[in-house]
Structure formats: structure tokens, C-alpha cells
Design a protein around this motif. Sequence first.
Motif, mmCIF file in Angstrom:
data_model
loop_
_atom_site.group_PDB
_atom_site.id
_atom_site.type_symbol
_atom_site.label_atom_id
_atom_site.label_comp_id
_atom_site.label_asym_id
_atom_site.label_seq_id
_atom_site.Cartn_x
_atom_site.Cartn_y
_atom_site.Cartn_z
ATOM 1 N N GLN A 60 -109.226 67.651 46.041
ATOM 2 C CA GLN A 60 -107.821 67.625 46.448
ATOM 3 C C GLN A 60 -107.263 66.207 46.398
ATOM 4 O O GLN A 60 -106.118 66.004 45.970
ATOM 5 C CB GLN A 60 -107.688 68.193 47.864
ATOM 6 N N PHE A 61 -108.062 65.228 46.809
ATOM 7 C CA PHE A 61 -107.607 63.840 46.787
ATOM 8 C C PHE A 61 -107.312 63.387 45.367
ATOM 9 O O PHE A 61 -106.283 62.746 45.097
ATOM 10 C CB PHE A 61 -108.667 62.925 47.420
ATOM 11 N N ILE A 62 -108.190 63.705 44.441
ATOM 12 C CA ILE A 62 -108.020 63.268 43.057
ATOM 13 C C ILE A 62 -106.791 63.914 42.430
ATOM 14 O O ILE A 62 -106.007 63.245 41.735
ATOM 15 C CB ILE A 62 -109.297 63.564 42.241
ATOM 16 N N ILE A 63 -106.600 65.187 42.667
ATOM 17 C CA ILE A 63 -105.418 65.884 42.130
ATOM 18 C C ILE A 63 -104.144 65.256 42.672
ATOM 19 O O ILE A 63 -103.218 64.926 41.923
ATOM 20 C CB ILE A 63 -105.479 67.388 42.462
ATOM 21 N N ASN A 64 -104.076 65.069 43.982
ATOM 22 C CA ASN A 64 -102.868 64.512 44.585
ATOM 23 C C ASN A 64 -102.655 63.063 44.152
ATOM 24 O O ASN A 64 -101.511 62.638 43.906
ATOM 25 C CB ASN A 64 -102.958 64.586 46.109
ATOM 26 N N GLY A 65 -103.742 62.294 44.043
ATOM 27 C CA GLY A 65 -103.623 60.899 43.625
ATOM 28 C C GLY A 65 -103.084 60.761 42.207
ATOM 29 O O GLY A 65 -102.240 59.907 41.926
ATOM 30 N N LEU A 66 -103.565 61.602 41.311
ATOM 31 C CA LEU A 66 -103.046 61.591 39.944
ATOM 32 C C LEU A 66 -101.569 61.965 39.923
ATOM 33 O O LEU A 66 -100.761 61.363 39.211
ATOM 34 C CB LEU A 66 -103.841 62.566 39.073
ATOM 35 N N PHE A 67 -101.216 62.984 40.703
ATOM 36 C CA PHE A 67 -99.833 63.459 40.743
ATOM 37 C C PHE A 67 -98.896 62.360 41.269
ATOM 38 O O PHE A 67 -97.766 62.212 40.795
ATOM 39 C CB PHE A 67 -99.753 64.704 41.638
ATOM 40 N N MET A 68 -99.363 61.571 42.234
ATOM 41 C CA MET A 68 -98.536 60.502 42.800
ATOM 42 C C MET A 68 -98.094 59.479 41.762
ATOM 43 O O MET A 68 -97.056 58.829 41.926
ATOM 44 C CB MET A 68 -99.316 59.775 43.900
ATOM 45 N N THR A 69 -98.880 59.326 40.696
ATOM 46 C CA THR A 69 -98.582 58.280 39.711
ATOM 47 C C THR A 69 -97.766 58.791 38.529
ATOM 48 O O THR A 69 -97.461 58.021 37.613
ATOM 49 C CB THR A 69 -99.882 57.644 39.179
ATOM 50 N N ILE A 70 -97.415 60.080 38.526
ATOM 51 C CA ILE A 70 -96.541 60.588 37.472
ATOM 52 C C ILE A 70 -95.180 59.886 37.576
ATOM 53 O O ILE A 70 -94.714 59.546 38.661
ATOM 54 C CB ILE A 70 -96.396 62.122 37.583
ATOM 55 N N THR A 71 -94.542 59.682 36.466
ATOM 56 C CA THR A 71 -93.247 59.005 36.437
ATOM 57 C C THR A 71 -92.268 59.644 37.419
ATOM 58 O O THR A 71 -92.101 60.861 37.439
ATOM 59 C CB THR A 71 -92.653 59.053 35.021
ATOM 60 N N ASN A 72 -91.624 58.801 38.228
ATOM 61 C CA ASN A 72 -90.571 59.222 39.156
ATOM 62 C C ASN A 72 -91.063 60.129 40.273
ATOM 63 O O ASN A 72 -90.299 60.948 40.782
ATOM 64 C CB ASN A 72 -89.425 59.932 38.407
#
Length: 557
Positions: A60-72
Amino acid sequence: MFCFQCQETSKGTGCTVVGVCGKKDDLANMQDLLIYTIKGLAIVNTMAREIGINQKKTDQFIINGLFMTITNANWDKNEFFNTVREGLKLREEIKAAIRNAGYTLDNNSDFVTWYRETNYELEMKSASQEVSILATRDEDIRSLRELVTYGLKGMAAYLEHAANLSYENEELNAFMQKALAKITDDSVSMEQLIELSMECGKYGVHAMELLDTANTSTYGHPEMTKVNIGVRQNPGILVSGHDLKDMEELLKQTEGTGVDVYTHSEMLPAHYYPAFKKYDHFVGNYGNAWWEQTREFESFNGPILMTTNCIVPPRESYKGRMYTTGATAVQDVTYIPKNEDGTKDFSVIIEHAKKCQPPVEIEKGEIVGGFAHNQVAQVADQVVEAVKKGDIKRFFVMAGCDGRHKSRTYYKEFAEELPKDTIILTAGCAKYRYNKLDLGDINGIPRVLDAGQCNDSYSLVMTALKLKDAFGLESVNELPLSYNIAWYEQKAVIVFLALLYLGVKNIHVGPTLPAFLSPNVTNFLIENFGVGGISNTKEDIEMFMNSGIEIQESALV
């Protein structure tokens, strides 16, 4: 800073001083540091998974962390400080668990060993050379590593939405972490990275399928729907982003309060789901694509809930009316967290809305959508008959993202100038360039068939496969179907890789090809998949219409 992950990157090469999106160098560097941290976490957790001690919270941490860095998506630097520290702590816990299980971790790279605690120390680390994208000096290796990284970011977005509806997949989590670990390995060749990119596309298809199943099992299959684009005289809440679970909870909590709910941009397709149609206060769609929000949020008057990425740094005039949740955040904007039971309390937004004026009407009328794969299957016979009679000559997939560049007027002009015997298949906010045009229909079939969000691109894949089967063809490449796709951010990258994995050829991408594709990688895509860019509407329409692919009469019997 150095960032070239979105289509609007500076001069088509990379943002080095400040992001075109608006992020400053310190925020950009912290996003890079979070990705660096996640890679190290993926290395140790891949081993933990192999010996059977993986924990769900790591996935869950990895999924959310990746999502946080998506543009905007996330503009709050403090959130990145906290998330990086959490990632480092988690990494160290996993390393200790591996040792306690009697195993030795044989990777002692900086990804696995570095550790800092204070904000100052983390900021210094984020600005260091080893964290930068440019630390990979070989241009082609760098290009493929970033192609995989951006594909994984897009995949993470799909998986987070699915997980919010309690749909998860261990195989997808394992692949993502294996891929993240692999792109840190300097012994991995260009050929192996190309293979990994295609594998990323394979799992991208599975991720899109998982989200489609989650959405349709929970809310029903989207159906053809006329959506109001006017307003009523009640105070309202405007919901933007992509998350349907947030929409469901907000609709339940606003029922009977006298507050109306409107969608904005990529939330428009929420109107297509049967489960949401029972709410009388679910009024319609307000506005257009994400980049027009600074104007449209002003006139809406009520609070705005941002459920995912597509946030433009808010103006002070409406910043106090904005709320974020999920992977999103903006400094000094109220964040709505999950409760321990996974629900969210939107009461603060509802009470805020009651004190606001109704939205100012900016347009009137209706738009039609809801043509996801199940709905298209129901009119397949009608479509086949129209092709048999010669009323439909070609289908165009014009899916993807919208953006600010003036060059994107191309897509409006392209739709307007297409021959009247063509059908547009779309998903994502790119449709706002043409979904309000009067393009008519063919034998009752609207010429623009909107499948939904960029998250619903799976429907376009399924629609192509259904058409292939309906015509008795061996491959989707035998269909009179052309791909003219607009892109902006990383969810478009995983869709692109998914299409390549499925063998789709001759995809045209615009308004520019990704800056992160090196010349050699671009040539590989051209030579092996026929990938191309765009030029001008007249030449491109002529090229597509004269591609020579037609349904043979024998297939129509």
C-alpha cells in the motif's frame, strides 16, 4: 531539478529551474527522493516476498507513494518529508525482519543503505546527484528506466482506485516491486529493459482490468447517459479527480442536506454508473478539462473536493474552498483523511457548502456519454450493420489527456474535419476538445462514443476486441481503426505500454512525443510498432483514411 515526465515539459526537453506544472525545484527534488526511497524499499521487499514475510502495508505504501509523484497530484513538500521518513523506517523494519528470519540481504547499494531524519538532511539528499534522473548517464538506459517508472506510476493510480473498493492483486504488487528493483541494477541491458517495458504493459492490462471489475461490480456497468451541464439554485460541491469511492461517500453524506453535487473534468463519467443515478442532488457536470479549473473554480462559488491528481496550484481567491484527499495535498489546504474503518467524513465540506452562493452558470445543455465496453457490446449489431452498409468507414481512438498548449486545438479541429462517416472512440479528459461539438450521429449512433475516464481506457481495448470478433478478424490491426492519442501525464504511459503489449500498431501520439524517449528508443518504437507523431489535421486525416485497412466483404457475411 530535472523533470521531463509530462508532455508540457519545458522546451520539450526537461524542466530545470521550475516546472511548467508549477512545482518549484525543492518539491521536484523531494518527489525524486521519494521515488529513490521507494526503489530501495522495493529491493528489500522483493526479497521479503520471496521468503514469505511481505506485509500488506508495504504494498500500500509503494502504490500510494508512486501515485503522489504523478504530475499535478501532491504539492505539499511536508507530505513528502513525512512519506520519505516513513518509507525509510519501513525499509529498515523489513531489513531487520529478513535478518531475523536467518537470511542475508546481498544488496548494499545506496538505495538500500542511506538514511536521514531531519527535513534539512532530507532536503540535502534530495538535491544530490545520485537521486536525480540524470544520475543514469547512458541516455538510452535512462530513457527506458523512466519509461518503466512512469508506467508504474500510472499502474499505481489504477491499483489505488481498485484498492479503495477492496479489489487488490498480489501478482501486480509483486511485479511492480520487482520492476522497481530491476531498474536500479546497472547490469540490466537495454534489451532487457525493453523486455521489462513490454512486461509492464502486460501487467498494465491486468491492472486496468482489475479496476474495471472493481468499478462495474460495485456501481454497475456504465450506460448511455445524457448529462446536464447547467446549474441549479442550491449551494453545491464540485468534485474533481478520479476516485469513485469518494464520490459515493460524498453523495451519501450530502443526501437531504440541500447541497447539490457536481462533477468536474475526469469525474464526469460518474454520471454514467447506475448506482449514482438514484441521487436527485447529483446535478450534472460543471466545466471542462483540468487545466481550466483556475477560471471555473472561481465561478463555482462552493467548495471543491480534489480526489486525485489534476490539481493546478490554486489561486488565493478560492484556495480556502479547496479540499484534498487520497494521494493529493496542497500546502495550507484542508486534507480529508481516511477513518480507521476506511471511510471518510466530508461533513466539514458539506457545512462549508451551506454557507456558499450557488454556482454561476457557465453553459447550458447536455452531453452524452457512457459508452464503455458493455454498452458498446449492446449496440454491436447496429455498428456492424452500419459498416456493412458503408455508413461507417473508420473508427478513431482519440483518447488520453488534455493540456494547456495551444497546439491542442489540433484535436478539436481534427474531430470537426473528420469525414461524417467516421466514429470517435474516446476516454479521458482529451474529449473536452470535442465532446460538446455538434458532430451528429450515424444511424442513431453518436459519432463521439465516450467510454469514461482515462482510468476507463480498458473499455477502448475491449471495444476493439469486440469489434475484431464481430468481424471475424484475427487481429485488431485488421480493423479500420486508427489511434490518434493525446497524452499529458503518466497514466497515459501505462495505457500506451498496454497497447504495445497487446500488439497494437501505428499508434500516433501528440501533441509531442515524450521527452523521456531517447532517439534510439523512439526509433525502436517506430521500427517495431509504427509509433508516430502528428503534423496537421488535413495531412493526418488523409494519412489515416488512406491507410488501406478495410473490412473485407467476406467478413461481413
